[in-house]
Design an enzyme around this catalytic site. Structure first.
Site, PDB file in Angstrom:
ATOM      1  N   PRO A 145       0.558  -1.504   0.097  1.00 15.33           N
ATOM      2  CA  PRO A 145       0.013   0.018   0.070  1.00 15.33           C
ATOM      3  C   PRO A 145       0.812   1.320   0.205  1.00 15.33           C
ATOM      4  O   PRO A 145       1.654   1.659   0.967  1.00 15.33           O
ATOM      5  CB  PRO A 145      -0.994  -0.057   1.312  1.00 15.33           C
ATOM      6  CG  PRO A 145      -0.084  -1.289   2.027  1.00 15.33           C
ATOM      7  CD  PRO A 145       0.863  -1.738   1.382  1.00 15.33           C
ATOM      8  N   GLU A 146       0.674   1.975  -0.945  1.00 13.99           N
ATOM      9  CA  GLU A 146       1.067   3.337  -1.138  1.00 13.99           C
ATOM     10  C   GLU A 146      -0.129   4.212  -1.014  1.00 13.99           C
ATOM     11  O   GLU A 146      -1.467   3.567  -1.091  1.00 13.99           O
ATOM     12  CB  GLU A 146       1.962   3.589  -2.392  1.00 13.99           C
ATOM     13  CG  GLU A 146       3.300   2.852  -2.248  1.00 13.99           C
ATOM     14  CD  GLU A 146       4.221   3.031  -3.387  1.00 13.99           C
ATOM     15  OE1 GLU A 146       4.218   4.235  -3.614  1.00 13.99           O
ATOM     16  OE2 GLU A 146       5.090   2.236  -3.853  1.00 13.99           O
TER      17      GLU A 146
ATOM     18  N   ARG B  29      16.752   0.444   0.556  1.00 14.48           N
ATOM     19  CA  ARG B  29      15.534   0.114  -0.423  1.00 14.48           C
ATOM     20  C   ARG B  29      15.743   0.015  -1.794  1.00 14.48           C
ATOM     21  O   ARG B  29      16.777   0.885  -2.431  1.00 14.48           O
ATOM     22  CB  ARG B  29      14.528   1.238  -0.337  1.00 14.48           C
ATOM     23  CG  ARG B  29      14.109   1.908   1.011  1.00 14.48           C
ATOM     24  CD  ARG B  29      13.735   0.696   2.013  1.00 14.48           C
ATOM     25  NE  ARG B  29      12.344   0.249   1.367  1.00 14.48           N
ATOM     26  CZ  ARG B  29      11.042   0.757   1.806  1.00 14.48           C
ATOM     27  NH1 ARG B  29      11.244   1.984   2.547  1.00 14.48           N
ATOM     28  NH2 ARG B  29      10.175   0.244   1.108  1.00 14.48           N
TER      29      ARG B  29
ATOM     30  N   LYS C  87      -1.084   7.434   3.783  1.00 14.38           N
ATOM     31  CA  LYS C  87      -1.407   6.246   3.588  1.00 14.38           C
ATOM     32  C   LYS C  87      -2.070   5.612   4.723  1.00 14.38           C
ATOM     33  O   LYS C  87      -2.213   4.698   5.018  1.00 14.38           O
ATOM     34  CB  LYS C  87       0.149   5.348   3.642  1.00 14.38           C
ATOM     35  CG  LYS C  87       0.873   5.797   2.456  1.00 14.38           C
ATOM     36  CD  LYS C  87       2.329   5.260   2.453  1.00 14.38           C
ATOM     37  CE  LYS C  87       3.226   5.787   1.568  1.00 14.38           C
ATOM     38  NZ  LYS C  87       4.737   5.203   1.934  1.00 14.38           N
TER      39      LYS C  87
END
Length: 287
Positions: free
Chosen positions: A2-3, A277, A58
């Site tokens: 989820p973004e 990341r 979010k």
DNA sequence: AAGAGGCCCTGATAGC
DNA sequence: TGCTATCAGGGCCTCT
């Protein structure tokens, strides 16, 4: 998953389903999420009506009829599922109300309504619920986050001046929720591709034109994802949060070693770990 | 005070 | 086949 776009898609479906509905019962199977589910959680929800489901960044904001807010963050792996009472349960043969055994692993919270229930499932337990007592506290909490890309506050002056005397690279800033909120690791790579800027570029090297591109492409990428997710979600009548295949058409994300999609560019997509990341970018057209 | 790094947790997949 | 290592889309805390 989820973004911002994914959370928005969940919000739309959830709002449609539970708006103006009364919570009959709440079942907490595992309170040890990222934040421990508070002891007053059940008390604040049961018997209350859902006014509406909102979203910031979010975060899902479930507005309750007792003027309280139930905040939900999906973390990395949180999903919401809707189970209709009179339909065959997708995950279990056990009864709608009791389900003595875990129907499926990691169904941590169940919220029952008249004819259906919603289940919060989260394998990694990075998500969390929070009860917020009034709107002031809610506003204070969100004031610590940066503007969403769509907000007029996210403009060239803001971005350009924010970058002054900063030392981080641009990819890092797109993920920094204090700078701009709602962008995650996938869309950060996509935004930088469309902007022809490589992720490692130090922000002090960006001019106003670059800032403008980043702003516009942030909006473009997120809007597009919402639009595609929105059209996909209609195929999922019982599941919210599993957003189908709409994330399959990335330009760079997860395309290591493949050709750049930009017309006439001979570049190859690279993968590089930046601040723990993964980042993806074209080795030619992103400068 | 900004920025780097570690950590929370489980599951899927890759590599041997 | 079966083990181990690595990696995953988020965000907070600590240390320098």
């Amino acid at each position: 998953m989820p973004e911002l776009p994914e959370v928005e898609i969940v919000r739309q479906s959830l709002d449609k389903k539970i708006k103006q509905k009364k919570v009959k019962k709440v079942l907490v199977r595992n309170r040890n999420l990222r934040l421990k589910i508070p002891s007053n959680f059940i008390k604040y929800l049961e018997g209350k009506k859902i006014i509406e489901v909102k979203r910031f960044s979010k975060y899902l904001i479930i507005c309750l009829s007792n003027q309280k807010y139930c905040l939900l963050h999906l973390g990395m792996s949180g999903t919401i599922h809707i189970i209709n009472k009179y339909k065959k349960n997708l995950y279990t043969n056990t009864s709608f109300y009791s389900s003595p055994l875990l129907p499926k692993k990691h169904n941590h919270v169940e919220i029952f309504f008249e004819n259906f229930k919603i289940i919060y499932n989260d394998p990694r337990r990075f998500g969390f619920f929070e009860i917020i007592n009034d709107i002031k506290i809610l506003k204070k909490k969100f004031s610590k986050l940066g503007p969403e890309p769509f907000h007029k506050k996210f403009n060239v002056n803001y971005v350009f001046s924010y970058f002054k005397r900063k030392k981080k690279n641009i990819k890092n800033f797109l993920l920094d929720q204090h700078f701009v909120s709602g962008i995650g690791n996938i869309y950060a790579s996509e935004i930088l591709f469309l902007s022809n800027i490589k992720p490692e570029k130090n922000v002090t090297l960006l001019n106003k034109k670059d800032c403008k591109k980043i702003i516009l492409n942030s909006r473009k990428v997120l809007r597009n994802a919402i639009k595609k997710g929105g059209s996909t979600i209609r195929d999922f009548k019982n599941i919210v949060g599993k957003s189908g295949n709409f994330q399959k058409n990335f330009n760079v994300y997860d395309r290591k070693g493949l050709n750049c999609k930009r017309f006439s560019c001979k570049g190859v997509i690279q993968k590089k770990i930046i601040s723990n990341r993964s980042s993806f970018f074209c080795n030619i057209c992103q400068k």
